[in-house]
Write a protein that holds these residues in place. Structure first.
Motif, PDB file in Angstrom:
ATOM      1  N   UNK A 158      12.654  13.257  -0.893  1.00 37.69           N
ATOM      2  CA  UNK A 158      12.562  11.805  -0.904  1.00 37.69           C
ATOM      3  C   UNK A 158      13.428  11.203   0.202  1.00 37.69           C
ATOM      4  N   UNK A 159      14.589  11.795   0.437  1.00 42.39           N
ATOM      5  CA  UNK A 159      15.462  11.302   1.509  1.00 42.39           C
ATOM      6  C   UNK A 159      14.773  11.410   2.862  1.00 42.39           C
ATOM      7  N   UNK A 160      14.080  12.523   3.094  1.00 44.86           N
ATOM      8  CA  UNK A 160      13.366  12.709   4.360  1.00 44.86           C
ATOM      9  C   UNK A 160      12.264  11.665   4.532  1.00 44.86           C
ATOM     10  N   UNK A 161      11.512  11.426   3.448  1.00 39.45           N
ATOM     11  CA  UNK A 161      10.425  10.448   3.517  1.00 39.45           C
ATOM     12  C   UNK A 161      10.985   9.043   3.712  1.00 39.45           C
ATOM     13  N   UNK A 162      12.083   8.741   3.047  1.00 38.62           N
ATOM     14  CA  UNK A 162      12.689   7.419   3.175  1.00 38.62           C
ATOM     15  C   UNK A 162      13.149   7.179   4.614  1.00 38.62           C
ATOM     16  N   UNK A 222       0.829  -1.204   0.000  1.00 40.34           N
ATOM     17  CA  UNK A 222       0.000   0.000   0.000  1.00 40.34           C
ATOM     18  C   UNK A 222       0.860   1.250   0.000  1.00 40.34           C
ATOM     19  N   UNK A 223       1.986   1.201   0.709  1.00 40.74           N
ATOM     20  CA  UNK A 223       2.928   2.314   0.672  1.00 40.74           C
ATOM     21  C   UNK A 223       3.377   2.562  -0.759  1.00 40.74           C
ATOM     22  N   UNK A 224       3.640   1.483  -1.477  1.00 40.80           N
ATOM     23  CA  UNK A 224       4.092   1.586  -2.866  1.00 40.80           C
ATOM     24  C   UNK A 224       3.054   2.312  -3.708  1.00 40.80           C
ATOM     25  N   UNK A 271      11.765   0.157  -2.689  1.00 40.30           N
ATOM     26  CA  UNK A 271      11.305  -0.035  -4.063  1.00 40.30           C
ATOM     27  C   UNK A 271      10.638   1.190  -4.652  1.00 40.30           C
ATOM     28  N   UNK A 272       9.578   1.710  -4.010  1.00 31.01           N
ATOM     29  CA  UNK A 272       8.940   2.911  -4.547  1.00 31.01           C
ATOM     30  C   UNK A 272       9.862   4.134  -4.570  1.00 31.01           C
ATOM     31  N   UNK A 273      10.801   4.203  -3.633  1.00 31.37           N
ATOM     32  CA  UNK A 273      11.751   5.318  -3.638  1.00 31.37           C
ATOM     33  C   UNK A 273      12.594   5.269  -4.909  1.00 31.37           C
ATOM     34  N   UNK A 274      13.063   4.064  -5.278  1.00 30.97           N
ATOM     35  CA  UNK A 274      13.856   3.909  -6.508  1.00 30.97           C
ATOM     36  C   UNK A 274      13.037   4.329  -7.722  1.00 30.97           C
TER      37      UNK A 274
END
Length: 261
Positions: free
Chosen positions: A154-158, A133-135, A214-217
């Motif tokens: 994105x770094x902060x969210x990761x 679901x995150x994806x 995965x979604x970050x990539x």
């Protein structure tokens, strides 16, 4: 169904897509328990899962067409197909990682061993809807929120999501490991006590699955890199499943999944 979920996410209806995904996973699990309760076989599993998929596709189609008019642009479709090739290949290998284990185990050790493994592993697969679901939600959010300074945002969210999912996975694994001997008999009866060990071992897969890597990539426009990772992971998975199932039966497949993830 992924097309519908992507459409909802593009229109920032994240809650709606999450609700549908949660209900789909729930009914998927309920159909599995229903078949086991009435002592069904693999054919019954297939039929009921097909019914669940058809019902949800119909519901999504009716819901979507009530609010939107569907139109087609052939040139856009052609460009879209080319752009989605890495996503399609990645999905194929993700499915291989998820399902080849039971096929290999049944091939080497028969349906009984496959049943012992699948009864323990089915709960783990169902719990994976949380990172999945995150994806579905996080990629559209990232594209919308951090258009100008993508890498920093994105770094902060990761960092934040990794901490949250890490803590959550710890508690889920501890519950599965400590109460597996009560969960399996309660759902599948005492006939499947051999699945308790499988359930406890495969629970450690969640530690590695509860991640937004995965979604970050993908959100960094590196889907080809993610596809290559899935291909390599699938090869490792197949090799580990063949080797360990031959020597250690269902227990070997459980350890192969941990090695893979």
């Amino acid at each position: 169904m992924s097309t519908f979920f992507s459409f909802y996410n593009a229109n920032q209806k994240f809650l709606l897509s999450c609700i549908y995904i949660f209900l789909f996973d729930l009914f998927f699990l309920v159909s599995t328990v229903f078949v086991i309760f009435y002592k069904g076989g693999y054919y019954d599993f297939s039929v009921w899962r097909l019914v669940v998929v058809i019902v949800f596709i119909l519901l999504l189609s009716i819901h979507t067409t009530r609010d939107y008019t569907i139109s087609y642009d052939l040139s856009m479709i052609r460009n879209f197909i080319v752009d989605t090739i890495p996503f399609g290949i990645s999905t194929i290998f993700e499915n291989i990682i998820q399902h080849i284990n039971i096929i290999i185990l049944t091939l080497f050790n028969g349906e009984t061993a496959g049943g012992i493994f699948s009864n323990g592993y089915i709960f783990i697969v169902s719990l994976m809807f949380i990172p999945f679901n995150f994806d579905k939600v996080i990629i559209p959010y990232l594209y919308r929120k951090f258009r100008n300074d993508k890498e920093r945002g994105i770094q902060n969210i990761f960092d934040t999501s990794t901490r949250l999912l890490g803590v959550l996975s710890f508690f889920v694994v501890m519950i599965a490991f400590n109460f597996g001997d009560k969960i399996i008999p309660m759902i599948f009866s005492d006939k499947y006590l051999h699945s308790i060990e499988i359930f406890r071992i495969t629970a450690f897969c969640l530690v590695f699955q509860f991640t937004t890597a995965g979604p970050i990539i993908t959100s960094l426009d590196c889907q080809k890199a993610r596809t290559n990772i899935n291909i390599i992971t699938a090869l490792i998975n197949v090799t580990a499943c063949f080797t360990l199932s031959y020597f250690f039966n269902a227990r070997g497949i459980a350890f192969a999944m941990i090695i893979t993830y």
